[in-house]
Design an enzyme around this catalytic site. Structure first.
Site, mmCIF file in Angstrom:
data_model
loop_
_atom_site.group_PDB
_atom_site.id
_atom_site.type_symbol
_atom_site.label_atom_id
_atom_site.label_comp_id
_atom_site.label_asym_id
_atom_site.label_seq_id
_atom_site.Cartn_x
_atom_site.Cartn_y
_atom_site.Cartn_z
ATOM 1 N N THR A 195 -3.236 0.210 -3.933
ATOM 2 C CA THR A 195 -3.476 1.903 -3.657
ATOM 3 C C THR A 195 -4.892 2.314 -4.099
ATOM 4 O OG1 THR A 195 -2.896 3.885 -2.825
ATOM 5 C CG2 THR A 195 -2.200 3.170 -5.130
ATOM 6 N N ASP A 207 1.215 -0.918 -0.035
ATOM 7 C CA ASP A 207 0.026 -0.381 0.012
ATOM 8 C C ASP A 207 0.903 0.969 -0.473
ATOM 9 O OD1 ASP A 207 -2.436 1.584 0.470
ATOM 10 O OD2 ASP A 207 -1.384 1.689 2.798
ATOM 11 N N THR A 217 -4.907 5.506 -3.855
ATOM 12 C CA THR A 217 -4.202 7.129 -4.482
ATOM 13 C C THR A 217 -3.454 6.652 -6.267
ATOM 14 O OG1 THR A 217 -3.044 9.122 -4.049
ATOM 15 C CG2 THR A 217 -1.467 6.528 -4.108
ATOM 16 N N ASP A 225 -0.302 5.280 1.077
ATOM 17 C CA ASP A 225 -0.415 6.460 2.302
ATOM 18 C C ASP A 225 -0.467 5.111 3.223
ATOM 19 O OD1 ASP A 225 -0.876 8.245 0.246
ATOM 20 O OD2 ASP A 225 -2.780 7.569 -0.317
ATOM 21 N N ASN A 281 0.392 10.671 -8.174
ATOM 22 C CA ASN A 281 0.450 10.660 -6.483
ATOM 23 C C ASN A 281 1.131 9.646 -6.386
ATOM 24 O OD1 ASN A 281 -1.214 12.618 -5.987
ATOM 25 N ND2 ASN A 281 -2.728 11.246 -5.554
#
Length: 244
Positions: free
Chosen positions: A122, A9, A124, A11, A128
């Site tokens: 992820t 992952d 996001t 964040d 990013n």
């Protein structure tokens, strides 16, 4: 089955991006749009129950500004806010303000040396992810990851297992050959839903969550003797024990 790949992952797992990265970026986007909304640390912690940036904005509207959801073009407005937030976040990352969590770079280096395959799963955006890897890990580091599952590549966000299932399919590996790293209960549920053995490294927003089904729960991966760094040998042992 021996361990063949590590899936990360982003964040809260690779870097502590939520409080000091995404949250101020959302607030910058709101100011830019002339809105008086402000997500403080406590409110943002509550909003993290919803994964995905656009989904988080919509949830906030449902909670505190329901009338706005009935306005024409609200989906376009949410998308524009999210895009502005992404640009603000990328600027923060490029400034070097979001270092990787302790032990992350070390463990990734160990895995590469050992020939393990690397992937990312992820919610996001891919933009990013690429920026964080480039500025916080190493130039060109995105190429170290064979598969990057990010953003809207699947419609159902965590805790649905879809993103992990997508990554496994792209790797061409069964879940039993991989191990995931997460920081939240939503992420753990997604990884476990895809059948993955999962190591959790908690942060300030997630340290009180329960993490049922995690292989092990740690405050960090560690970089020195004081924090008892997690080694690839330990990772392999945890994976083997979970497969037994």
């Amino acid at each position: 089955m021996p361990l063949q790949a590590l899936i990360f992952d982003v964040d809260g797992t690779l870097a502590d991006t939520e409080r000091d990265g995404h949250r101020p970026a959302f607030n910058a986007a709101f100011r830019q749009a002339g809105l008086d909304w402000h997500w403080d640390e406590m409110l943002y912690g509550e909003l993290l129950a919803v994964t995905g940036g656009k989904e988080r904005i919509r949830h906030y509207l449902e909670r505190d500004h329901r009338a706005l959801l009935d306005q024409p073009g609200i989906d376009t407005r949410i998308a524009a806010l999210h895009q502005a937030k992404t640009q603000a976040y990328l600027s923060l990352v490029a400034s070097g303000a979001l270092p990787l969590r302790p032990g992350v770079a070390r463990l990734i280096a160990e895995a590469r040396t050992a020939g393990l395959r690397l992937a990312i799963a992820t919610t996001t955006t891919a933009e990013n992810v690429a920026a964080l890897l480039e500025h916080s890990l190493a130039p060109g580091a995105a190429s170290w990851f064979e598969v990057i599952g990010a953003g809207d590549v699947v419609p159902a966000k965590k805790p649905a297992p879809d993103i992990y299932q997508w990554v496994l399919a792209k790797l061409g590996l069964p879940a039993a050959a991989c191990l995931a790293f997460e920081d939240s209960d939503n992420g753990l549920r997604a990884a476990r839903g895809a059948g993955l053995t999962t190591v959790v490294t908690t942060n300030a927003y997630t340290c009180r969550q329960t993490f049922h089904g995690a292989c092990v729960v740690l405050p960090e991966l560690g970089d020195d003797a004081a924090t008892q760094p997690v080694t690839l040998k330990q990772i392999r042992a945890w994976h083997a024990a979970a497969q037994a």
